[in-house]
Design a protein around this motif. Structure first.
Motif, PDB file in Angstrom:
ATOM      1  N   THR A 125       0.828  -1.205   0.000  1.00  0.00           N
ATOM      2  CA  THR A 125       0.000   0.000   0.000  1.00  0.00           C
ATOM      3  C   THR A 125       0.862   1.255   0.000  1.00  0.00           C
ATOM      4  N   TYR A 126       0.273   2.331  -0.516  1.00  0.00           N
ATOM      5  CA  TYR A 126       0.983   3.604  -0.654  1.00  0.00           C
ATOM      6  C   TYR A 126       0.071   4.748  -0.210  1.00  0.00           C
ATOM      7  N   ALA A 127       0.636   5.711   0.499  1.00  0.00           N
ATOM      8  CA  ALA A 127      -0.156   6.834   1.016  1.00  0.00           C
ATOM      9  C   ALA A 127      -0.474   7.830  -0.091  1.00  0.00           C
ATOM     10  N   ARG A 128      -1.714   8.259  -0.142  1.00  0.00           N
ATOM     11  CA  ARG A 128      -2.156   9.289  -1.083  1.00  0.00           C
ATOM     12  C   ARG A 128      -2.923  10.367  -0.321  1.00  0.00           C
ATOM     13  N   LYS A 129      -2.871  11.584  -0.836  1.00  0.00           N
ATOM     14  CA  LYS A 129      -3.622  12.692  -0.273  1.00  0.00           C
ATOM     15  C   LYS A 129      -4.411  13.365  -1.389  1.00  0.00           C
ATOM     16  N   VAL A 130      -5.692  13.570  -1.179  1.00  0.00           N
ATOM     17  CA  VAL A 130      -6.541  14.244  -2.154  1.00  0.00           C
ATOM     18  C   VAL A 130      -7.021  15.560  -1.566  1.00  0.00           C
ATOM     19  N   HIS A 131      -6.795  16.639  -2.293  1.00  0.00           N
ATOM     20  CA  HIS A 131      -7.275  17.956  -1.876  1.00  0.00           C
ATOM     21  C   HIS A 131      -8.590  18.240  -2.595  1.00  0.00           C
ATOM     22  N   ILE A 132      -9.605  18.550  -1.829  1.00  0.00           N
ATOM     23  CA  ILE A 132     -10.921  18.856  -2.389  1.00  0.00           C
ATOM     24  C   ILE A 132     -11.062  20.375  -2.485  1.00  0.00           C
ATOM     25  N   ASP A 133     -11.353  20.866  -3.683  1.00  0.00           N
ATOM     26  CA  ASP A 133     -11.349  22.304  -3.946  1.00  0.00           C
ATOM     27  C   ASP A 133     -12.667  23.000  -3.596  1.00  0.00           C
ATOM     28  N   PHE A 134     -13.521  22.322  -2.884  1.00  0.00           N
ATOM     29  CA  PHE A 134     -14.823  22.892  -2.533  1.00  0.00           C
ATOM     30  C   PHE A 134     -15.065  22.751  -1.034  1.00  0.00           C
ATOM     31  N   GLY A 135     -15.960  23.560  -0.545  1.00  0.00           N
ATOM     32  CA  GLY A 135     -16.424  23.364   0.815  1.00  0.00           C
ATOM     33  C   GLY A 135     -17.322  22.135   0.859  1.00  0.00           C
ATOM     34  N   VAL A 136     -17.078  21.242   1.804  1.00  0.00           N
ATOM     35  CA  VAL A 136     -17.811  19.978   1.885  1.00  0.00           C
ATOM     36  C   VAL A 136     -18.878  20.070   2.969  1.00  0.00           C
ATOM     37  N   THR A 139     -22.007  18.257   5.175  1.00  0.00           N
ATOM     38  CA  THR A 139     -22.628  17.027   5.661  1.00  0.00           C
ATOM     39  C   THR A 139     -24.083  17.347   5.964  1.00  0.00           C
ATOM     40  N   THR A 140     -24.992  16.579   5.344  1.00  0.00           N
ATOM     41  CA  THR A 140     -26.415  16.866   5.513  1.00  0.00           C
ATOM     42  C   THR A 140     -27.132  15.689   6.163  1.00  0.00           C
ATOM     43  N   ASP A 141     -28.235  16.011   6.838  1.00  0.00           N
ATOM     44  CA  ASP A 141     -29.072  14.998   7.472  1.00  0.00           C
ATOM     45  C   ASP A 141     -30.504  15.505   7.474  1.00  0.00           C
ATOM     46  N   ALA A 142     -31.381  14.770   6.806  1.00  0.00           N
ATOM     47  CA  ALA A 142     -32.796  15.151   6.740  1.00  0.00           C
ATOM     48  C   ALA A 142     -32.962  16.592   6.241  1.00  0.00           C
ATOM     49  N   SER A 143     -32.277  16.887   5.150  1.00  0.00           N
ATOM     50  CA  SER A 143     -32.358  18.197   4.495  1.00  0.00           C
ATOM     51  C   SER A 143     -31.777  19.334   5.323  1.00  0.00           C
ATOM     52  N   LYS A 144     -30.999  19.020   6.339  1.00  0.00           N
ATOM     53  CA  LYS A 144     -30.333  20.049   7.135  1.00  0.00           C
ATOM     54  C   LYS A 144     -28.825  19.894   7.023  1.00  0.00           C
ATOM     55  N   VAL A 145     -28.133  21.010   6.914  1.00  0.00           N
ATOM     56  CA  VAL A 145     -26.671  20.990   6.931  1.00  0.00           C
ATOM     57  C   VAL A 145     -26.227  20.864   8.381  1.00  0.00           C
ATOM     58  N   VAL A 146     -25.521  19.776   8.699  1.00  0.00           N
ATOM     59  CA  VAL A 146     -25.125  19.536  10.092  1.00  0.00           C
ATOM     60  C   VAL A 146     -23.626  19.714  10.307  1.00  0.00           C
ATOM     61  N   ALA A 147     -22.863  19.864   9.223  1.00  0.00           N
ATOM     62  CA  ALA A 147     -21.424  20.099   9.371  1.00  0.00           C
ATOM     63  C   ALA A 147     -20.892  20.690   8.077  1.00  0.00           C
ATOM     64  N   PHE A 148     -19.790  21.428   8.204  1.00  0.00           N
ATOM     65  CA  PHE A 148     -19.175  22.056   7.041  1.00  0.00           C
ATOM     66  C   PHE A 148     -17.664  22.058   7.225  1.00  0.00           C
ATOM     67  N   THR A 149     -16.944  21.662   6.159  1.00  0.00           N
ATOM     68  CA  THR A 149     -15.485  21.700   6.171  1.00  0.00           C
ATOM     69  C   THR A 149     -15.015  22.409   4.914  1.00  0.00           C
ATOM     70  N   GLU A 150     -14.199  23.431   5.078  1.00  0.00           N
ATOM     71  CA  GLU A 150     -13.724  24.219   3.948  1.00  0.00           C
ATOM     72  C   GLU A 150     -12.512  23.556   3.293  1.00  0.00           C
TER      73      GLU A 150
END
Length: 237
Positions: A132-143, A145-156
């Motif tokens: 196995t080899y370590a990889r890192k993925v950078h996400i260019d958007f704010g992510v 987390t939703t639950d029952a149509s509500k935003v319950v968490a946000f990560t930039e």
């Protein structure tokens, strides 16, 4: 020590380089093909026997490698008449294989210690060892987390760390006993079956140099880096 090199794919993602050449034979640097580098590394690591599982343009690979004596190896061939997946070609070879052996893709550049992978696999007692080899993925958007149509968490713009398969495995022959020769068997299917059966594969974590030559930009990078890394990749070979 014994290795099986998987060299039967069509290399679709690497076209146009693979239109007339099988992917393991595309040149790296001025003198070497990828497969030649792999064979030199295996020989230097103490491997003596190797089977090449060939399919697409396999006759070119056979003509290039021959019996392997130029690298101090005894090379045999297994021809794949139809696509059998990553592990499928091994099934028809099962009776010819030693109890433990190395399996690897024929299109990777790495300074991984192949002998140590096999030794660690034997010591682990696991049915399968995955390098196995370590990889890192950078996400260019704010992510969100939703639950029952509500935003319950946000990560930039988070980063995700994970480990990927390098395409190098230690395998115990008996792991293949449940499968039928001639039928496709993918690496994913084998791993999921082992997990379902409670027979977890062993992980061989590696953090040296590894490049999977799957796309044209990977191939360009391999050629750009090869001269500076040649002594690392071909040490002792």
């Amino acid at each position: 020590m014994y290795a099986v090199i998987l060299a039967g794919g069509k290399g679709v993602r690497l076209r146009p380089y693979t239109t007339a050449l099988p992917k393991p034979l595309v040149p790296i640097g001025d003198q070497h093909a990828i497969l030649e580098i792999v064979l030199r590394q295996l020989s230097a690591a103490g491997f003596t026997h190797c089977t090449l599982a060939i399919g697409h343009l396999g006759e070119i690979i056979r003509a290039y490698v021959g019996d392997g004596s130029q690298w101090g190896l005894k090379v045999a061939y297994a021809t794949e008449d139809s696509p059998l997946g990553t592990m499928g070609p091994l099934l028809s070879l099962r009776d010819q294989l030693p109890e433990t052996f190395l399996v690897m893709n024929g299109d990777i550049l790495t300074d991984l210690d192949y002998a140590d992978v096999l030794h660690r696999h034997r010591d682990s007692g696991a049915p399968l060892t995955i390098a196995t080899y370590a990889r890192k993925v950078h996400i260019d958007f704010g992510v969100l987390t939703t639950d029952a149509s509500k935003v319950v968490a946000f990560t930039e713009k988070p980063s995700m760390d994970y480990r990927v398969s390098m395409g190098v495995y230690g395998l115990t022959r008996g792991t293949l006993d449940a499968y039928t020769p001639g039928l496709p068997l993918g690496f994913d299917e084998l791993v999921l079956d082992l997990l379902t059966a409670g027979r977890a594969p062993h992980a061989y974590d590696f953090d040296g140099y590894w490049l999977d030559i799957g796309r044209p930009d990977d191939y360009d990078r391999a050629n750009a880096e090869f001269t500076s890394r040649k002594s690392l990749l071909l040490k002792g070979a």
